[in-house]
Design a protein around this motif. Structure first.
Motif, PDB file in Angstrom:
ATOM      1  N   LEU A 184       3.236  -3.217  -1.870  1.00  0.00           N
ATOM      2  CA  LEU A 184       2.007  -2.548  -1.694  1.00  0.00           C
ATOM      3  C   LEU A 184       1.105  -2.796  -1.171  1.00  0.00           C
ATOM      4  O   LEU A 184       0.305  -2.961  -2.703  1.00  0.00           O
ATOM      5  CB  LEU A 184       2.400  -1.561  -2.508  1.00  0.00           C
ATOM      6  N   GLY A 185       0.769  -2.556  -0.221  1.00  0.00           N
ATOM      7  CA  GLY A 185      -0.820  -2.823   0.157  1.00  0.00           C
ATOM      8  C   GLY A 185      -0.624  -5.093   1.515  1.00  0.00           C
ATOM      9  O   GLY A 185      -1.450  -5.478   1.099  1.00  0.00           O
ATOM     10  N   GLY A 186       0.261  -5.095   0.795  1.00  0.00           N
ATOM     11  CA  GLY A 186       0.134  -6.586   0.745  1.00  0.00           C
ATOM     12  C   GLY A 186       0.934  -6.792   2.673  1.00  0.00           C
ATOM     13  O   GLY A 186       1.178  -5.712   3.563  1.00  0.00           O
ATOM     14  N   PRO A 187       1.527  -8.038   3.247  1.00  0.00           N
ATOM     15  CA  PRO A 187       2.133  -7.913   4.587  1.00  0.00           C
ATOM     16  C   PRO A 187       2.737  -6.765   4.977  1.00  0.00           C
ATOM     17  O   PRO A 187       4.152  -7.593   4.350  1.00  0.00           O
ATOM     18  CB  PRO A 187       1.910  -9.200   5.110  1.00  0.00           C
ATOM     19  N   PRO A 188       2.652  -6.318   6.320  1.00  0.00           N
ATOM     20  CA  PRO A 188       3.889  -5.868   6.527  1.00  0.00           C
ATOM     21  C   PRO A 188       5.340  -6.465   6.975  1.00  0.00           C
ATOM     22  O   PRO A 188       4.636  -7.655   7.764  1.00  0.00           O
ATOM     23  CB  PRO A 188       3.451  -4.327   7.737  1.00  0.00           C
ATOM     24  N   LEU A 189       6.277  -5.901   6.203  1.00  0.00           N
ATOM     25  CA  LEU A 189       7.786  -6.446   6.965  1.00  0.00           C
ATOM     26  C   LEU A 189       7.599  -6.078   8.397  1.00  0.00           C
ATOM     27  O   LEU A 189       7.446  -4.545   8.465  1.00  0.00           O
ATOM     28  CB  LEU A 189       8.737  -6.142   6.145  1.00  0.00           C
ATOM     29  N   LEU A 190       8.138  -6.789   9.425  1.00  0.00           N
ATOM     30  CA  LEU A 190       8.147  -6.440  10.934  1.00  0.00           C
ATOM     31  C   LEU A 190      10.251  -6.302  11.416  1.00  0.00           C
ATOM     32  O   LEU A 190      10.464  -6.890  10.999  1.00  0.00           O
ATOM     33  CB  LEU A 190       7.551  -7.413  11.836  1.00  0.00           C
ATOM     34  N   VAL A 191      10.512  -4.818  11.740  1.00  0.00           N
ATOM     35  CA  VAL A 191      11.528  -4.240  12.206  1.00  0.00           C
ATOM     36  C   VAL A 191      12.033  -4.499  13.226  1.00  0.00           C
ATOM     37  O   VAL A 191      10.267  -3.434  14.101  1.00  0.00           O
ATOM     38  CB  VAL A 191      11.866  -3.195  11.659  1.00  0.00           C
ATOM     39  N   PRO A 225       6.168   3.085  -0.445  1.00  0.00           N
ATOM     40  CA  PRO A 225       5.915   2.291   1.072  1.00  0.00           C
ATOM     41  C   PRO A 225       6.565   3.020   2.292  1.00  0.00           C
ATOM     42  O   PRO A 225       6.550   3.920   2.102  1.00  0.00           O
ATOM     43  CB  PRO A 225       7.297   1.050   0.418  1.00  0.00           C
ATOM     44  N   SER A 226       5.511   3.111   3.262  1.00  0.00           N
ATOM     45  CA  SER A 226       6.374   3.747   4.455  1.00  0.00           C
ATOM     46  C   SER A 226       5.949   2.573   5.615  1.00  0.00           C
ATOM     47  O   SER A 226       5.772   1.229   5.607  1.00  0.00           O
ATOM     48  CB  SER A 226       4.616   3.796   4.746  1.00  0.00           C
ATOM     49  N   PHE A 227       6.447   3.523   6.876  1.00  0.00           N
ATOM     50  CA  PHE A 227       7.196   3.159   7.877  1.00  0.00           C
ATOM     51  C   PHE A 227       6.534   3.687   8.903  1.00  0.00           C
ATOM     52  O   PHE A 227       5.513   4.401   9.687  1.00  0.00           O
ATOM     53  CB  PHE A 227       8.597   3.235   8.043  1.00  0.00           C
ATOM     54  N   PHE A 228       5.418   2.557   9.874  1.00  0.00           N
ATOM     55  CA  PHE A 228       5.152   2.673  10.939  1.00  0.00           C
ATOM     56  C   PHE A 228       5.466   2.305  12.237  1.00  0.00           C
ATOM     57  O   PHE A 228       5.491   1.325  12.844  1.00  0.00           O
ATOM     58  CB  PHE A 228       3.643   1.620  11.031  1.00  0.00           C
ATOM     59  N   GLY A 229       5.993   3.483  13.090  1.00  0.00           N
ATOM     60  CA  GLY A 229       6.362   3.158  14.213  1.00  0.00           C
ATOM     61  C   GLY A 229       6.129   2.418  15.370  1.00  0.00           C
ATOM     62  O   GLY A 229       4.885   3.805  16.180  1.00  0.00           O
ATOM     63  N   GLY A 271      -2.188  -0.250  11.071  1.00  0.00           N
ATOM     64  CA  GLY A 271      -0.959   0.152  10.111  1.00  0.00           C
ATOM     65  C   GLY A 271      -1.641  -1.235   8.345  1.00  0.00           C
ATOM     66  O   GLY A 271      -1.060  -0.426   7.798  1.00  0.00           O
ATOM     67  N   TRP A 272      -1.481  -2.302   8.642  1.00  0.00           N
ATOM     68  CA  TRP A 272      -2.304  -3.235   7.423  1.00  0.00           C
ATOM     69  C   TRP A 272      -2.816  -2.203   6.709  1.00  0.00           C
ATOM     70  O   TRP A 272      -3.240  -2.072   6.085  1.00  0.00           O
ATOM     71  CB  TRP A 272      -2.607  -4.603   8.316  1.00  0.00           C
ATOM     72  N   GLU A 273      -4.491  -1.779   7.333  1.00  0.00           N
ATOM     73  CA  GLU A 273      -5.859  -0.990   6.475  1.00  0.00           C
ATOM     74  C   GLU A 273      -4.739   0.574   6.344  1.00  0.00           C
ATOM     75  O   GLU A 273      -5.237   0.782   4.977  1.00  0.00           O
ATOM     76  CB  GLU A 273      -6.518  -0.878   8.150  1.00  0.00           C
ATOM     77  N   LEU A 274      -3.806   0.957   6.825  1.00  0.00           N
ATOM     78  CA  LEU A 274      -3.328   2.237   6.449  1.00  0.00           C
ATOM     79  C   LEU A 274      -2.423   1.747   5.847  1.00  0.00           C
ATOM     80  O   LEU A 274      -1.297   2.698   4.820  1.00  0.00           O
ATOM     81  CB  LEU A 274      -2.339   2.913   7.064  1.00  0.00           C
ATOM     82  N   GLY A 275      -2.032   0.809   4.847  1.00  0.00           N
ATOM     83  CA  GLY A 275      -1.135   0.710   4.012  1.00  0.00           C
ATOM     84  C   GLY A 275       0.162   0.370   3.688  1.00  0.00           C
ATOM     85  O   GLY A 275       1.576   0.342   2.902  1.00  0.00           O
ATOM     86  N   VAL A 276       1.063   0.507   4.710  1.00  0.00           N
ATOM     87  CA  VAL A 276       2.100   0.542   5.538  1.00  0.00           C
ATOM     88  C   VAL A 276       3.050  -0.282   5.615  1.00  0.00           C
ATOM     89  O   VAL A 276       2.399  -2.061   5.545  1.00  0.00           O
ATOM     90  CB  VAL A 276       2.380   0.875   6.871  1.00  0.00           C
ATOM     91  N   SER A 277       4.444  -0.771   4.917  1.00  0.00           N
ATOM     92  CA  SER A 277       4.966  -1.888   4.710  1.00  0.00           C
ATOM     93  C   SER A 277       6.251  -2.084   5.123  1.00  0.00           C
ATOM     94  O   SER A 277       6.384  -3.285   5.206  1.00  0.00           O
ATOM     95  CB  SER A 277       6.381  -1.175   2.882  1.00  0.00           C
ATOM     96  N   PHE A 278       6.457  -1.135   6.641  1.00  0.00           N
ATOM     97  CA  PHE A 278       7.578  -1.453   7.596  1.00  0.00           C
ATOM     98  C   PHE A 278       6.775  -1.190   8.909  1.00  0.00           C
ATOM     99  O   PHE A 278       5.607   0.189   9.123  1.00  0.00           O
ATOM    100  CB  PHE A 278       8.195  -0.669   7.450  1.00  0.00           C
TER     101      PHE A 278
END
Length: 528
Positions: free
Chosen positions: A154-161, A329-333, A356-363
């Motif tokens: 949480l708060g780290g680099p989002p995973l790219l889907v 964790p959250s998902f960012f489309g 997305g990163w500043e909002l703290g999303v995980s994906f």
């Protein structure tokens, strides 16, 4: 430090201008050769040996010059290296002397780029190691099993889907190609997107199997059809997109232990237009999912800008949800935005990655469903790495060693027009319209092979409907030299035309624009 910069007569004025912009003491020597790139090390060594250059610490020769600078070093006794290819880079190279490596055989600008890129790569490798370590702690987010497992915290680099759109309609070979392409472009997870309407259970199974077999990364399944989701999980999918009020109850039998993305859709499949109501429904769906025993829930507040949503409303939903649910964790489309905007996707993807990163999303989720978003996965991957480096360095996201500049550049390298150069030269009148001269040796049709990244020239004999020769290459010069050698050109006008069109084709290939022979690459698209 005092530097001697060697150049030719034509470039003397511009080289002097750029040298004056440097803080380093430097003197420009113009040798009696028009084009600096045509200077040879032996010729320069012979010319410089005629004079004593005591007091100079370094000699820089033109970066475009062929050969090694060692003969000049030997003749003068002064360390001699290749400078940059372009005069515009001289201030940067001169002001970096002592900090950047120099070479007797490689241009200084290339070495500078390599040094910055190497530093960026080392920092990113360190960040990946740190992310893997932190992803093992409690409360982290992981997807997949075994060697293909990926994770963040949480708060780290989002995973790219990255989604393969309508994968159920594709043959398994095409699904495999998309999966490999996405992973090569930087995707952490490959998503198998199903066609709307459901009812394609076997197609879901086949597509997921093809993706799982093709890549050593986790594969997710994206559908509203519960039977398609079940078939995807049975085939090897280790993440489910997306559950809501209507289908999560039935998904407990096969997805309870997997990461599942939960949306704010109600029992009728509707999503509230206002973010406050949307968050309340999302929180209710998350509570139900946890009560049903789902162990790894991911919230999707829904990013979009299509009515009834507004982009600002979407962002406010993420801000408010994160404030109220800091441990979820959250998902960012991101693809929901890039696909719906007629604007170049590179800049959009950077802004979305930063948000997305500043909002703290995980994906971070995206796709390439249209020609205008071709390359979006790689763009978003690059954008996330840029944000990661900037955050690590505590700096703005510039001068990082990687960028998303494609059509624009940080500084122009062209030599400015000096009107004095025209004085005394004969002024030729240019024709008002192009007149086509038929080459008795035949004509060319040019194409681009985007799969292989090549230019293709098909040669036709006069009156023929089928080509007699095909020439392939990655650079225009490779093709036109092969054409000249094969005797396929007999008119200078035709040769000039071929070179011009090949360069246009290369630009189209690099930028993703359409290549139309005899047409413009950049023009207003009046038909949408």
């Amino acid at each position: 430090m005092k530097v001697l910069v060697v150049t030719g007569t034509l470039a003397k004025t511009s080289v002097e201008e750029y040298v004056r912009r440097s803080k380093v003491e430097a003197e420009v020597l113009s040798l009696p050769m028009q084009v600096a790139a045509l200077l040879s090390p032996r010729y320069v060594a012979r010319k410089l040996a005629e004079k004593n250059w005591e007091g100079f610490d370094i000699i820089l020769l033109p970066g475009m010059m062929e050969g090694d600078t060692a003969p000049v070093w030997k003749a003068t006794g002064i360390p001699t290296y290749k400078g940059p290819k372009h005069a515009a880079d001289l201030p940067l190279i001169l002001d970096s002397l002592g900090k950047l490596p120099l070479s007797t055989s490689q241009p200084a600008c290339e070495l500078a780029q390599e040094a910055v890129a190497k530093k960026a790569a080392e920092e990113l490798a360190s960040l990946r190691m740190e992310t893997r370590r932190l992803a093992r702690r409690e409360g982290s987010v992981t997807v997949g099993v075994g060697r293909g497992k990926v994770g963040t915290y949480l708060g780290g680099p989002p995973l790219l889907v990255a989604e393969i759109v309508n994968a159920s309609a594709l043959p398994k070979e095409a699904v495999a190609r998309w999966a490999r392409y996405y992973v090569e472009s930087g995707a952490d997870i490959v998503d198998v997107g199903m066609e709307a309407g459901g009812g394609r259970v076997e197609e879901a199974r086949r597509a997921v199997k093809a993706a799982v077999k093709a890549v050593a990364k986790p594969v997710s399944i994206d559908s509203n059809d519960i039977d398609e989701l079940r078939a995807g999980v049975e085939a090897g999918a280790t993440m489910v997109l997306s559950l809501n009020e209507t289908n999560m109850g039935e998904a407990t039998s096969f997805a309870r232990d997997l990461p599942v993305v939960v949306t704010p859709a109600d029992e009728r499949g509707r999503v509230a237009p206002h973010y406050g109501e949307r968050i309340r429904r999302l929180e209710a769906n998350l509570r139900k999912a946890k009560a049903l025993g789902f162990k790894k829930v991911v919230a999707d507040p829904i990013l979009g800008l299509h009515p009834p949503f507004s982009f600002l409303d979407s962002l406010l939903a993420y801000v408010e949800f994160g404030r109220r649910n800091p441990g979820v964790p959250s998902f960012f489309g991101a693809g929901n935005v890039t696909e719906l905007v007629d604007a170049d996707s590179g800049g959009l993807n950077f802004l979305l990655a930063l948000l997305g990163w500043e909002l703290g999303v995980s994906f971070m989720f995206t796709t390439q469903a249209s020609d205008k978003t071709w390359g979006a996965v790689q763009e978003l991957s690059t954008a996330l790495r840029m944000v990661a480096l900037a955050r690590r360095r505590g700096s703005p996201p510039k001068d990082l060693g990687l960028s998303l500049l494609r059509l624009k550049e940080k500084r122009r390298r062209e030599e400015p027009l000096n009107h004095q150069e025209e004085q005394g030269a004969a002024m030729l009148r240019v024709p008002s319209e192009a007149k086509v001269a038929r080459d008795p040796q035949g004509c060319f049709k040019l194409r681009v092979d985007r799969t292989r990244g090549e230019l293709v020239a098909l040669h036709f004999q006069p009156g023929a409907t089928k080509p007699d020769t095909s020439i392939r290459g990655r650079e225009p010069w490779q093709i036109y030299r092969a054409a000249v050698k094969a005797g396929l050109l007999s008119l200078l006008d035709h040769a000039a035309y071929l070179g011009c069109e090949l360069q246009k084709a290369k630009i189209a290939l690099k930028t993703g624009r359409s290549y139309l022979q005899d047409g413009e690459i950049f023009e207003w698209e009046g038909c949408g």
